[in-house]
Structures are given as structure tokens and as C-alpha cells.
Write a protein that holds these residues in place. Structure first.
Motif, short mmCIF file in Angstrom:
data_model
loop_
_atom_site.label_atom_id
_atom_site.label_comp_id
_atom_site.label_asym_id
_atom_site.label_seq_id
_atom_site.Cartn_x
_atom_site.Cartn_y
_atom_site.Cartn_z
N UNK A 50 -41.07 21.51 26.52
CA UNK A 50 -42.18 22.38 26.87
C UNK A 50 -41.98 23.34 28.05
N UNK A 51 -40.91 23.23 28.86
CA UNK A 51 -40.65 24.32 29.81
C UNK A 51 -40.44 25.66 29.10
N UNK A 52 -40.13 25.60 27.81
CA UNK A 52 -39.91 26.80 26.99
C UNK A 52 -41.21 27.53 26.68
N UNK A 53 -42.36 26.85 26.83
CA UNK A 53 -43.64 27.47 26.49
C UNK A 53 -43.93 28.65 27.42
N UNK A 54 -44.46 29.71 26.84
CA UNK A 54 -44.85 30.87 27.64
C UNK A 54 -46.18 30.58 28.35
N UNK A 55 -46.51 31.40 29.33
CA UNK A 55 -47.79 31.25 30.03
C UNK A 55 -48.94 31.37 29.04
#
Length: 277
Positions: free
Chosen positions: A261-266
């Protein structure tokens, strides 16, 4: 007397073997007991933007966590012995060896290339994935370099076969059919609809088909209605690090979150938080 003993010995051997044969046959029948959707036939676009979108989906939906950071496959060995031997295949090789219809059936329908229902692949997590995202994912898998490692053959043990035979367990094609449909009106509430889509293609793998904590696989997980009590900043820390309120490290989430989930955008974090709240 010798004949009687020989007969008894023969019976003692034959009866268990017959029982195992019946269990095997019935479990095989269960693994073929499903209705397949219409064969999926759409072209895969291999442009850079589509492949990058597919990479994003593969990362955030956990493909690399289960199939290896280079899609090389993974032997779960002693980590997860429920099926006796769970082995995630090499996805780069799988995508090259099979057509789009076969790949789609495995991802969204829980049906393997051999025509039998899958037992470990969490296809229910992808059941509501859009055609566009599915095609992007396939494009990424087909474009990924093939990294070869030695993998054992997966094995479905007798205990699991018996569980399928007596109805204690469902195969993945059955779990797929149990996934609720998306409910939020995308025209009336576009942000909540985007968040629902993310949740129903990311979170239900661990938090239950309806996100209320009734997980298919152990350990038990919380009802995601609890997100209503967490502000946006706390939610982002939780979903990207697995660290909860008060700095508490959550056992399962701390393993899953940093890989996906660090890959998720704002925007994706915003959408997900709004929906789950």
C-alpha cells in the motif's frame, strides 16, 4: 485358516483404498462443479501506460507478495500447509503460456488452466475488477521478465479433499460467486464509488467478502467499519505501514501493508478512507 487370514488382510487393505478412491473421485467432481462465465475475449494493449497501470495493480492487489517480487513463484512450504502444499506459480511464465481467457478465468473466476476450481488463489479478491484493470494487469504480467526458480508441484492433501467432499470447504469458484456486487452509484457519489472499488479489490482478501471481518482465511481480522473512528492521517499511516493507533504494530497488517500500500496515490487513500468511513 490361511485363506481366511489372507481374505481378511485383503479386505483390510482394499477397504481403505476404496475409501480413498471415493474421496478422490468426489473431491475431483466438486472441483469441477461450477458454472463458468462467458469466455473473456478482449485484446491486450502492450503500451507503456497500460503496463505501468498493470504494475500498480499487481503491487497494490498483492500479486508480488504471493508470487514473488519478480513474479518468479513461491513455495509456501511450512508457512501455509492447509492444502498440504501451496505453490504460487511463476506469473511471468503463466501469462506467456496461456491465452487471455485462461488468465482471466484464474484471476476473476477461480478456475485453473486445467479446468478445475482453484483452492488457494484468492480470486474472490479480483471478482469485481474491471475489464480495463484486468487487461492492464495481464499486460504487465506478459511484459515482465521471466525469472526461473525451481518450484515443487502443489499438492491437495486428503484432509482438504475430504473437506471438499463433505461440504466443509468451498473452492474459489464458489467463493467468487459469494462476493457482493458493488453498490455505490458512481454518478451520484464518484469518490465513494472509487473507494468501494478499491476496497472490494484489495481489502476483502483479508477482511471478508463484505469487509466486515468474516475472513475466509485465518487469522480473524477487524470489521472495516472501524475506519470511521480514524482520521485521514492515521488511516494513511495504518494502511501504508501496518502501525495502528498509539503506535501499535498490527500483526497481519504489518506484513501486508508495507509490501502493497505505499504504492497507493493520495487520491486512492482519500477515496478509500471516504468509503470505509
Amino acid at each position: 485358516m490361511k485363506r481366511v487370514l489372507l481374505l481378511l488382510a485383503t479386505v483390510a487393505i482394499a477397504v481403505p483404498l476404496l475409501g480413498l478412491g471415493v474421496v478422490f473421485a468426489l473431491s475431483e467432481a466438486r472441483l469441477r462443479d461450477f458454472t463458468r462465465d462467458t469466455v473473456f475475449e478482449q485484446p491486450v494493449e502492450m503500451d507503456a501506460g497500460t503496463i505501468e497501470r498493470g504494475r500498480h495493480i499487481a503491487r497494490t492487489r498483492g500479486c508480488l507478495g504471493c508470487h514473488g517480487q519478480q513474479l518468479e513463484g513461491k513455495d509456501f512450504g511450512d508457512q501455509w500447509d492447509w492444502p498440504e502444499r501451496a505453490v504460487a506459480p511463476n506469473l511471468a511464465t503463466y501469462a506467456r503460456d496461456h491465452d487471455v481467457a485462461t488468465i482471466e478465468a484464474a484471476i476473476r473466476q477461480g478456475i485453473g488452466a486445467n479446468g478445475k476450481a482453484l483452492t488457494s488463489m484468492p480470486s474472490f479478491n479480483f471478482a469485481r475488477m474491471t475489464d480495463q484493470d484486468l487487461l492492464a494487469l495481464i499486460a504487465f504480467l506478459k511484459s515482465a521478465p521471466v525469472v526461473e526458480i525451481e518450484l515443487p508441484q502443489p499438492k491437495l492433501g486428503w484432509a482438504v479433499r475430504w473437506a471438499f467432499t463433505n461440504g466443509e470447504e468451498r473452492h474459489m469458484a464458489e467463493w467468487v460467486d459469494a462476493v457482493p456486487t458493488l453498490r455505490v452509484d458512481a454518478k451520484a457519489e464518484p469518490q465513494r464509488a472509487r473507494g468501494e472499488y478499491l476496497a472490494m479489490t484489495m481489502c476483502n482478501e483479508c477482511h471478508g467478502l463484505d469487509l466486515r471481518g468474516l475472513s475466509i482465511f485465518p487469522p480473524p481480522t477487524p470489521d472495516l467499519a472501524m475506519v470511521a473512528a480514524i482520521d485521514r492521517e492515521e488511516f494513511e499511516r495504518l494502511i501504508k505501514t501496518g502501525v495502528g493507533l498509539g503506535g501499535r504494530k498490527l500483526q497481519l497488517m504489518s506484513l501486508v501493508a508495507p509490501d502493497r500500500f505505499p504504492e497507493l496515490t493520495d487520491e486512492e487513500v482519500d477515496d478509500l478512507h471516504v468509503f470505509l468511513s
